[in-house]
Design an enzyme around this catalytic site. Structure first.
Site, PDB file in Angstrom:
ATOM      1  N   GLU A  78       0.825  -1.207   0.000  1.00 47.99           N
ATOM      2  CA  GLU A  78       0.000   0.000   0.000  1.00 47.99           C
ATOM      3  C   GLU A  78       0.869   1.271   0.000  1.00 47.99           C
ATOM      4  O   GLU A  78       0.440   2.318  -0.465  1.00 47.99           O
ATOM      5  CB  GLU A  78      -0.931  -0.007   1.227  1.00 47.99           C
ATOM      6  CG  GLU A  78      -2.323   0.501   0.914  1.00 47.99           C
ATOM      7  CD  GLU A  78      -3.315   0.300   2.060  1.00 47.99           C
ATOM      8  OE1 GLU A  78      -2.926   0.341   3.236  1.00 47.99           O
ATOM      9  OE2 GLU A  78      -4.509   0.095   1.771  1.00 47.99           O
ATOM     10  N   LYS A 124     -14.409   1.348  -3.545  1.00 50.51           N
ATOM     11  CA  LYS A 124     -15.426   1.810  -2.579  1.00 50.51           C
ATOM     12  C   LYS A 124     -16.505   2.601  -3.313  1.00 50.51           C
ATOM     13  O   LYS A 124     -17.697   2.385  -3.091  1.00 50.51           O
ATOM     14  CB  LYS A 124     -14.783   2.716  -1.521  1.00 50.51           C
ATOM     15  CG  LYS A 124     -13.814   2.022  -0.599  1.00 50.51           C
ATOM     16  CD  LYS A 124     -13.385   2.991   0.491  1.00 50.51           C
ATOM     17  CE  LYS A 124     -12.178   2.502   1.237  1.00 50.51           C
ATOM     18  NZ  LYS A 124     -11.590   3.510   2.101  1.00 50.51           N
ATOM     19  N   HIS A 130       7.597 -27.068  -0.668  1.00 53.24           N
ATOM     20  CA  HIS A 130       6.929 -28.190  -1.325  1.00 53.24           C
ATOM     21  C   HIS A 130       5.684 -27.747  -2.073  1.00 53.24           C
ATOM     22  O   HIS A 130       4.823 -28.562  -2.389  1.00 53.24           O
ATOM     23  CB  HIS A 130       6.626 -29.275  -0.289  1.00 53.24           C
ATOM     24  CG  HIS A 130       7.890 -29.837   0.273  1.00 53.24           C
ATOM     25  ND1 HIS A 130       8.443 -31.031  -0.154  1.00 53.24           N
ATOM     26  CD2 HIS A 130       8.763 -29.327   1.183  1.00 53.24           C
ATOM     27  CE1 HIS A 130       9.587 -31.241   0.488  1.00 53.24           C
ATOM     28  NE2 HIS A 130       9.800 -30.215   1.318  1.00 53.24           N
TER      29      HIS A 130
END
Ligand code: PA5
Length: 436
Positions: A285, A420, A306
């Site tokens: 961010e 948003k 793995h």
């Protein structure tokens, strides 16, 4: 202050990818960014409050946090921390790293408001039924939708369960004045704590945002702050050869400029998993803007050797790795001798698990370097509150420096707004109606 060995940068596996001259060329830029940061004249300097926070945090406020935490510990066996992003990731990071992988201290910390999943909320409500519950709702802006929805639902549950006593069980951490959460606190008289105006979410774990729930979890928050204070004092040098946080920032930017645009944080300690998420938010961010930024990813080894190990070794070469090594063997867990040795492991019985784990780290670093992956190693003394506090500050300071070196403001997040706006438009929030 007593000097404790904390975080050092080991560059032996990155040296082959970076010329000394490249580091030297960044020195003067580091000096300018450092000066601008410390004189608070840098871009985004309204949000540099975290820089001297460990040394300036008010002791009376710390005591108030400890008293509230004690009250929560006495009345609740579950504390629901409601928050998203910087309002909960730091708490989860420290709590999981310093706590036990199995079970919890006295009061369990669980999280809400970091998603809008009905499944998650229903399961949470089922889980807390019949338990002694307290809430800590955390939002700096006080307007973020996800925690606001969770708070409304859990607040309703609290009043249904405890009646007016719910007010004694709700704790809010928010901005001093602004936002809907502050209004709610003032209207209902919940105990509240302040998030300093000049500290942004992802830099706020050492404020009441993290300190209250961490104190409830049994973390020594004074030691955490002391560790951060040691970092605050030690990471003042502008010299790349003596400031590991700045050296880390410089190496990152040089590697990025050479096409290594993905950084993989690798730990050999499973309880670092949530810490990785905090670190990803911090760097992602802070740096990911204006078409720039190193993409932060993470792995836990041996587990991910793995699964992701194949890609790390032979996949597309845009990766560099930062390996975190906790140097002290804190448990000294021995591998037992077996007379029959059918599994052929007796050759390991003079070693502890830590020693084997550290050889796994060395072996992985050697293999990845051979595969074309530069590896920066950060050595951390051990896992305790002091070192974790130091490490948090170390990463915050290196992140700010790294962002400044790449020419972006480390403290804004303009790109988080668009989703948003779209969501409000789609949901028909008043004032956000779809324009024809
Ligand atoms: O780092 C940040 O600023 C963000 O991640 C915020 O912490 C996050 O968006 C939550 O915001 P708020 O605390 O205002 O609810």
């Amino acid at each position: 202050m007593v000097h404790i060995e904390t975080v050092t940068l080991n560059d032996k596996y990155v040296k082959g990818f970076v010329e000394n001259e490249e580091l030297a060329a960044l020195q003067s830029f580091v000096e300018v960014a450092h000066k601008n940061m410390h004189t608070k004249t840098a871009i985004g300097s309204d949000y540099l409050g975290w820089l001297d926070w460990p040394s300036k945090m008010d002791d009376a406020e710390l005591t108030r946090i400890e008293e509230a935490a004690q009250k929560i510990r006495e009345t609740a066996n579950v504390l629901v921390v409601i928050g998203i992003g910087g309002s909960y990731l730091g708490t989860k990071a420290v709590n999981e790293l310093l706590g036990s992988s199995f079970g919890f201290n006295q009061t369990e910390i669980i999280y809400a408001g970091q998603n809008i999943s009905g499944k998650y909320m229903e399961e949470l409500l089922t889980y807390i039924k019949g338990k002694n519950v307290a809430l800590n709702v955390i939002s700096k802006s006080g307007t973020t939708t996800e925690p606001a929805i969770a708070f409304r639902m859990l607040r309703t549950w609290m009043y249904e369960t405890y009646g007016e006593e719910a007010k004694e069980r709700i704790f809010a951490t928010t901005d001093k004045t602004g936002g809907a959460l502050r209004k709610n606190v003032d209207a209902n008289g919940y105990t509240s704590f302040e998030i300093p105006g000049d500290v942004g979410g992802r830099y706020s774990v050492l404020t009441a945002v993290g300190l209250l729930p961490l104190a409830v979890a049994g973390v020594d928050i004074r030691a955490l702050l002391k560790g951060a204070e040691q970092a605050e004092q030690e990471l003042q040098s502008v010299d790349l050869s003596s400031n590991a946080a700045y050296a880390y920032a410089a190496y990152r930017q040089i590697l990025n400029s050479r096409g290594f645009s993905v950084e993989v944080l690798a730990s050999f300690e499973p309880s670092m998993s949530a810490f990785h998420e905090w670190w990803k938010q911090l760097f992602g961010e802070s740096e990911g803007k204006q078409g720039k930024g190193i993409f932060p990813a993470s792995v836990i080894y041996s587990t991910d050797l793995h699964s992701m190990g194949q890609y790390m070794q032979n996949g597309r070469r845009m990766l560099f790795e930062t390996m975190l090594r906790f140097t002290e063997d804190q448990q000294q867990t021995q591998i037992p001798f077996d007379e029959n040795d059918e599994d052929g492991l007796n050759y390991l019985t003079d070693k502890t698990l830590h020693e084997v784990n550290m050889q796994a780290l060395e072996a992985t670093a050697l293999a990845h370097v051979e595969g074309g992956v530069p590896v920066i190693t950060l050595d951390v003394g051990k896992i305790d509150a002091h070192h974790v506090g130091y490490l948090i500050y170390f990463f915050m300071k290196s992140c700010a420096m790294s962002a400044y070196l790449s020419g972006v403001n480390p403290f804004d997040q303009p790109g988080v707004e668009l989703y948003k706006q779209n969501m409000f438009e789609l949901l028909g929030k008043p004032g956000y109606e779809k324009k024809e």
